[in-house]
Scaffold this motif. Structure first.
Motif, mmCIF file in Angstrom:
data_model
loop_
_atom_site.group_PDB
_atom_site.id
_atom_site.type_symbol
_atom_site.label_atom_id
_atom_site.label_comp_id
_atom_site.label_asym_id
_atom_site.label_seq_id
_atom_site.Cartn_x
_atom_site.Cartn_y
_atom_site.Cartn_z
ATOM 1 N N GLU B 295 0.822 -1.208 0.000
ATOM 2 C CA GLU B 295 0.000 0.000 0.000
ATOM 3 C C GLU B 295 0.854 1.255 0.000
ATOM 4 O O GLU B 295 0.507 2.257 -0.615
ATOM 5 N N GLU B 296 1.960 1.196 0.710
ATOM 6 C CA GLU B 296 2.853 2.362 0.710
ATOM 7 C C GLU B 296 3.413 2.586 -0.680
ATOM 8 O O GLU B 296 3.552 3.715 -1.143
ATOM 9 N N ALA B 299 0.735 4.242 -2.632
ATOM 10 C CA ALA B 299 0.558 5.648 -2.286
ATOM 11 C C ALA B 299 1.668 6.481 -2.905
ATOM 12 O O ALA B 299 1.413 7.536 -3.509
ATOM 13 N N LEU B 300 2.893 6.001 -2.781
ATOM 14 C CA LEU B 300 4.016 6.758 -3.362
ATOM 15 C C LEU B 300 3.822 6.916 -4.864
ATOM 16 O O LEU B 300 4.089 7.971 -5.432
ATOM 17 N N LYS B 301 3.346 5.844 -5.490
ATOM 18 C CA LYS B 301 3.107 5.946 -6.930
ATOM 19 C C LYS B 301 2.001 6.951 -7.217
ATOM 20 O O LYS B 301 2.067 7.701 -8.195
ATOM 21 N N ALA B 302 0.985 6.966 -6.369
ATOM 22 C CA ALA B 302 -0.113 7.910 -6.580
ATOM 23 C C ALA B 302 0.377 9.350 -6.499
ATOM 24 O O ALA B 302 -0.136 10.234 -7.183
ATOM 25 N N PHE B 303 1.389 9.583 -5.682
ATOM 26 C CA PHE B 303 1.914 10.957 -5.575
ATOM 27 C C PHE B 303 2.846 11.282 -6.722
ATOM 28 O O PHE B 303 3.382 12.382 -6.797
ATOM 29 N N GLY B 304 3.125 10.330 -7.562
ATOM 30 C CA GLY B 304 3.969 10.632 -8.708
ATOM 31 C C GLY B 304 5.392 10.135 -8.577
ATOM 32 O O GLY B 304 6.262 10.533 -9.343
ATOM 33 N N TYR B 305 5.675 9.266 -7.607
ATOM 34 C CA TYR B 305 7.010 8.655 -7.570
ATOM 35 C C TYR B 305 7.133 7.658 -8.707
ATOM 36 O O TYR B 305 6.184 6.937 -9.015
ATOM 37 N N ASN B 307 8.635 4.386 -10.807
ATOM 38 C CA ASN B 307 9.025 3.026 -10.437
ATOM 39 C C ASN B 307 10.498 2.965 -10.057
ATOM 40 O O ASN B 307 10.904 2.271 -9.143
ATOM 41 N N PRO B 388 -1.246 -1.386 -10.957
ATOM 42 C CA PRO B 388 -1.710 -0.003 -10.993
ATOM 43 C C PRO B 388 -1.997 0.440 -9.562
ATOM 44 O O PRO B 388 -2.526 -0.351 -8.785
ATOM 45 N N PRO B 389 -1.612 1.651 -9.212
ATOM 46 C CA PRO B 389 -1.731 2.079 -7.825
ATOM 47 C C PRO B 389 -3.151 1.916 -7.283
ATOM 48 O O PRO B 389 -3.326 1.566 -6.122
ATOM 49 N N ALA B 390 -4.141 2.158 -8.118
ATOM 50 C CA ALA B 390 -5.502 2.054 -7.608
ATOM 51 C C ALA B 390 -5.769 0.646 -7.107
ATOM 52 O O ALA B 390 -6.399 0.436 -6.083
ATOM 53 N N MET B 393 -3.902 -0.210 -3.871
ATOM 54 C CA MET B 393 -4.408 0.389 -2.650
ATOM 55 C C MET B 393 -5.668 -0.297 -2.166
ATOM 56 O O MET B 393 -6.021 -0.183 -1.021
ATOM 57 N N ARG B 394 -6.350 -0.939 -3.122
ATOM 58 C CA ARG B 394 -7.494 -1.717 -2.679
ATOM 59 C C ARG B 394 -6.963 -2.904 -1.917
ATOM 60 O O ARG B 394 -5.956 -3.488 -2.296
#
Lengths: 241, 787
Positions: B295-296, B299-305, B307, B388-390, B393-394
């Motif tokens: 999940e972390e 989240a990092l990917k969701a913020f634009g970090y 790979n 995919p980050p979505a 996170m689920r």
């Protein structure tokens, strides 16, 4: 880029979005053809019961997921056809996310959770300033475990806005909070939308929250069933549920 | 990225117990590697330095007697650099207050100064005065065994004449790093000594005035040693030359090389196993660690970090663990390496130790470990980043369980609900379960490798000294003698029974392969020396043909029925060919055997013998020794019990120390594997277990679910570990085969038991540590947070 002050500028334009999840033996059609626009500075509430496809839509808008068919353009750039690297840059520089379960990194303090994002952004706020904006100026050195749910969500909001994004996408930001705390969080979101002019999309299944939006989009079964424009937006403090 | 770096440190701190366990495993792997390689390199460097400093000769030859004038003719052979002629003689030594018969070898040094070749490294005292009679320098190991200091005197019988010799110096020689009595397989520091005397007095005492019976030489660069040896053999043949040989056949050098080769094998096998297990473990742990953080990552990917950023983040985390392990390993390896090298230096009597840890060794250890770790990391990061980050996170959708095999077989009613959970969980993730089993099995296998050599050594002794060499004493004469001595010896009170034997130094040839060894002529039907077939049953010595040790047969590539060419390396230097009558099983040495009469016949020498095997009444041992001391012409006496002790000492000091250290490190690995498996299982399942607690399960019941799975995996791993361990032992036994001895694949029940016990204890301790955490599960947090 001061379009954000002009309400007529389109930030997002989605056309014919569908999304099918392949769950092995079953295929789940989460979105079945959605068209919508988001204007800069606007606050939209996506309302619908669980399973209606609102999170899927938000994730596609935010570049966290890709549509099966259809197009989403962000400022005239088609993000449904973007490469992974372009999507990453898109999320990095333009979008702020707020999640239902905050998704803070437990090993980092409030300030550090914000810094994680500002360090890779182009024109960020000072992280401490972002935390003051959400009313947590005195808790910046606390770890997530030392914060209440509402405080954690405000850290998440500070983290989302600290990069000065063009849009703020919030997935059930009050879903895990009691109503009094939820209202505080909504006040923060409303203030950021008003003061910074950040276009905001807010997902909820709570119809009462819809009254604070400029527009309310109703989703059910993967389709938009109705769009309502609020002539008189309520302030979050007037809401209750 | 500074903030992410802080996250790394906090993550590490958060799982410090696991980190420590992994660091210890890596450190053990790296330490073994560094210790082995640095010890090896240091020994070789020390040996090379010592050889150079003391100008160790390259070719050696003994002969009956030649005039000194022959020296200049040897010098003329092309390819020869320096030549030194010497007088060398066997002697019996009479040591005050030491009843066992001692023998030795005395070698001349020039009348002035140091020898040209094989110079002496004086540890105490001085060289004898020029031309001085009765002054000697003795070898350090012999001096230490008897606590001799310069000024002490010993009695000696040289050439039948008794002399009192004064020790004026104690020295080391590159020629006698290993001091072996004739006919023995292991050094005997107490009963065999090497000493040096000035050339003129020794020549006089041994009737070698103006003559020599030993020559050593060095070669010019680029010279072909075999050509030189051929030329020398031709030149020396009329003078009773016994065949020149190079360093590789020089006793001390050969044994040293064999030991070094053995060490080198161990220096390769063990670290490869250790580093392999460490890398494997690191893979398992890291991939699970990243799984927990999925999940972390999302989240990092969701913020634009990117790979790459996330990959680097975890690589950094892993590298920190690796760094800690490698640093610990280097320090430990350096320390162990120094310690081992010092032991070896003492054991081999090197005058100094050149301990060095070459930077390349450190670099290799670091690279191998880091690469293994990073490969594991990248694999898992890739898996996490590709989601995919979505989706990441689920919460993961409930894993697809199904009814387990035992249940389908109709055993359902026999299994409680928690037991069914255990079985279904193991069955659902077969790969993961298999990896855990493999990890634990390897730990078990390493433990077996650790103790297997001890079993093997005990077994060798049982076979060699229990079934095969059953004499109490063996006496070797200076020169072939008549059989009559046996009757003389049997008159001594206490000697109950004797058998004669003949030893002939030979070179055996088969096709293009050849080997320098001895043929032992034994009396057929003898009871003291028995030959064993591959089933370890005594065989009757065939009346014709030659019998070879299986290892020798393998080296020469011969089978039963092949004809071997035999070149005798003494006396008349005759050549003949014999058929191979049988191959026998022998773990020590590489001898060939023949019926004594058949051998005598081929040698055309009547009934000459080289020595006797004796069975004695131990109550008369002192008297027997006293009588033997008075008997002239005895070159060596080997006492069975001392031979066993010497064997254990040799093995104990070298192989077993190495093994001990490895066992220690294997224990650490066993614990590291089991503890990590347990901790990871806990973190993956704490939510499920806490939910069960909320539903009213007791602590005992949820512990059973988690620890039951761990026990099932551990129990399944032990038999697999036995198999893997046996395979590793077989591989080690195969690669450690030397002329000195072969290690049979003998695994006693206690080796299995020991390995299993260590694994079980590690599992229990890990289980207890995990159990403590289970009782601290935060039920409220589970109810409040999502899944």
């Amino acid at each position: 880029m001061n379009e954000s002050t002009h309400k007529e500028t389109i930030v997002f334009q989605a056309r014919g979005i569908t999304k099918v999840y392949d769950m092995g033996e079953v295929k789940v059609r989460a979105l079945r053809g959605v068209d919508m626009d988001l204007y800069s500075g606007e606050l939209i509430v996506l309302l619908g019961p669980s399973g209606s496809g609102k999170s899927t839509l938000l994730n596609i808008l935010g570049g966290l997921d890709t549509a099966t068919t259809g197009h989403v353009t962000y400022r005239e750039q088609d993000i449904t056809r973007a490469l992974d690297k372009e999507l990453t840059d898109y999320r990095r520089f333009h979008v702020g996310f707020v999640f239902q379960f905050y998704n803070l990194i437990p090993s980092l303090t409030a300030l550090e959770n914000v810094s994680v994002v500002t360090e890779i952004a182009k024109n960020p706020m000072d992280p401490a300033e972002a935390l003051r904006l959400v009313g947590l100026g005195d808790r910046i050195d606390h770890f997530p475990a030392q914060l209440s749910g509402g405080e954690q969500q405000r850290v998440a909001i500070a983290r989302a806005v600290a990069k000065n994004p063009a849009v703020l996408l919030c997935d059930e930001p009050t879903g895990a909070l009691d109503s009094a705390t939820g209202i505080i969080v909504l006040q923060v979101l409303e203030r950021i939308n008003r003061e910074l002019g950040t276009a905001t999309v807010l997902i909820t299944h709570n119809a009462d929250i819809a009254d604070m939006a400029d527009r309310v989009i109703y989703l059910s079964d993967g389709l938009i069933s109705r769009v309502r424009r609020n002539e008189h937006k309520k302030s979050p403090s007037e809401l209750h549920w | 990225m500074r903030t992410l770096n802080r996250k790394i440190l906090r993550n590490l701190w958060g799982m410090k117990a696991q980190v420590i366990a992994i660091v210890m495993v890596i450190a053990s792997g790296v330490a073994t590697f560094i210790m082995s390689v640095s010890t090896m390199q240091s020994l070789k460097l020390t040996q090379a330095t010592f050889y150079t400093e003391c100008r160790f000769a390259e070719v050696f030859a003994s002969l009956k007697r030649a005039p000194e004038s022959l020296r200049s003719r040897i010098q003329e052979i092309s390819g020869i650099n320096h030549v030194e002629t010497r007088v060398s003689a066997p002697l019996t030594i009479d040591i005050p207050d030491f009843s066992d018969p001692a023998t030795g070898h005395i070698i001349s040094i020039p009348d002035n100064g140091q020898p040209l070749l094989n110079s002496l490294y004086l540890r105490q005292g001085r060289l004898p005065e020029p031309y001085r009679e009765n002054e000697i320098v003795i070898g350090e190991s012999f001096a230490k065994a008897h606590n001799f200091k310069p000024g002490a005197t010993v009695g000696a019988v040289i050439n039948g004449r008794r002399k009192n010799l004064t020790i004026v110096g104690i020295a080391l020689s590159p020629e006698h790093i290993y001091q072996m009595p004739p006919g023995a397989v292991f050094p005997d520091f107490e009963r065999y000594g090497v000493m040096w005397m000035r050339r003129s007095p020794l020549g006089t005492a041994y009737d070698m005035d103006g003559a020599f019976n030993d020559v050593t030489l060095t070669l010019t660069p680029g010279a072909h040693i075999n050509d030189v040896i051929d030329r020398i053999d031709k030149l020396l043949k009329p003078y009773g030359g016994l065949g020149a040989y190079g360093r590789k056949d020089q006793m001390s050098h050969r044994y040293l090389s064999e030991e070094f080769r053995q060490l080198e094998q161990m220096a390769t096998i063990f670290p490869v196993i250790f580093l392999g297990v460490a890398a494997f473990l690191l893979n398992v742990v890291i991939s699970r660690l990243i799984n927990i953080q999925r999940e972390e990552v999302a989240a990092l990917k969701a913020f634009g970090y990117r790979n790459l950023d996330i990959g680097l983040h975890f690589v950094k985390l892993v590298l920190l663990i690796v760094l800690a392990g490698v640093l610990g390993g280097i320090a430990g390896g350096f320390w162990f390496g120094r310690w081992m090298s010092t032991i070896y230096m003492e054991f081999y009597r090197f005058p100094f130790l050149k301990y060095q840890l070459q930077p390349q060794v450190v670099v290799i250890a670091t690279l191998v470990t880091a690469t293994a770790a990073i490969i594991g990391t990248l694999h898992s990061v890739r898996k996490a980043a590709l989601l995919p980050p979505a989706q990441a996170m689920r919460p993961e959708s409930p894993p697809a369980f199904r009814v387990s095999l035992p249940e389908r077989l109709g055993l359902k009613h026999l299994l409680s609900q928690p037991t069914r959970m255990i079985i279904r969980n193991i069955e659902r993730k077969p790969v993961k379960s298999l990896l855990s089993i493999t990890g634990i099995a390897f730990a078990c296998a390493i433990m077996m490798v650790g103790s297997f050599q001890k079993d093997a050594v005990d077994y060798i002794v049982d076979v060699q000294f229990g079934l095969s060499q059953r004499e109490d004493l063996s006496v070797t004469f200076v020169e072939p003698t008549s059989r009559r001595v046996l009757y003389e010896l049997q008159r001594i009170e206490g000697i109950e029974y004797g058998e004669v034997f003949r030893t002939v130094p030979v070179r055996l040839r088969f096709g293009h392969r050849s080997y320098r060894t001895t043929i032992q002529g034994l009396e057929s039907g003898g009871d003291l020396q028995r030959l064993l077939n591959t089933d370890l049953k005594p065989i009757l010595l065939p009346s014709a043909g030659i019998v070879l040790t299986d290892h020798l047969g393998e080296m020469l590539g011969v089978h039963e029925g092949d004809r071997l060419r035999v070149e005798v390396l003494e006396g008349n230097q005759m050549e003949f060919s014999v058929p191979v009558a049988a191959l026998i099983r022998q773990y020590i040495g590489v001898s060939a055997y023949m019926d004594l009469r058949a051998l005598n016949r081929l040698m055309r020498e009547g009934n000459a013998i080289s020595g006797v095997y004796l069975a004695v009444d131990s109550r008369y041992l002192h008297e027997i020794f006293d009588r033997l001391k008075e008997t002239p012409r005895i070159a060596g006496t080997e006492i069975r019990e001392k031979a066993i002790t010497n064997f254990y000492e040799t093995m104990g000091e070298t192989v077993l120390i190495f093994t001990f250290i490895n066992t220690l490190l294997a224990g650490i690995i066993a614990f590291g594997v089991v503890y990590n498996s347990a901790r990871i299982a806990l973190s993956e399942r704490s939510r499920e277990l806490a939910s069960l607690r909320v539903l009213g399960f007791t602590k005992g019941e949820i512990s059973y679910i988690l620890l039951g799975e761990l026990s099932a995996l551990t129990l399944a791993a032990i038999p697999l570990g036995f198999l893997v361990g046996k395979g590793m032992c077989a591989y080690i036994a195969e690669t450690l085969k030397t002329d000195l001895f072969r290690i049979p694949l003998i695994l006693e029940a206690d080796t299995y038991a020991f390995a299993a016990t260590v694994v079980l204890i590690s599992a229990c301790v890990s289980g207890m540590l995990v159990w403590r955490r289970l009782s601290q599960l935060d039920l409220i947090a589970v109810l409040k947070s999502k899944e």
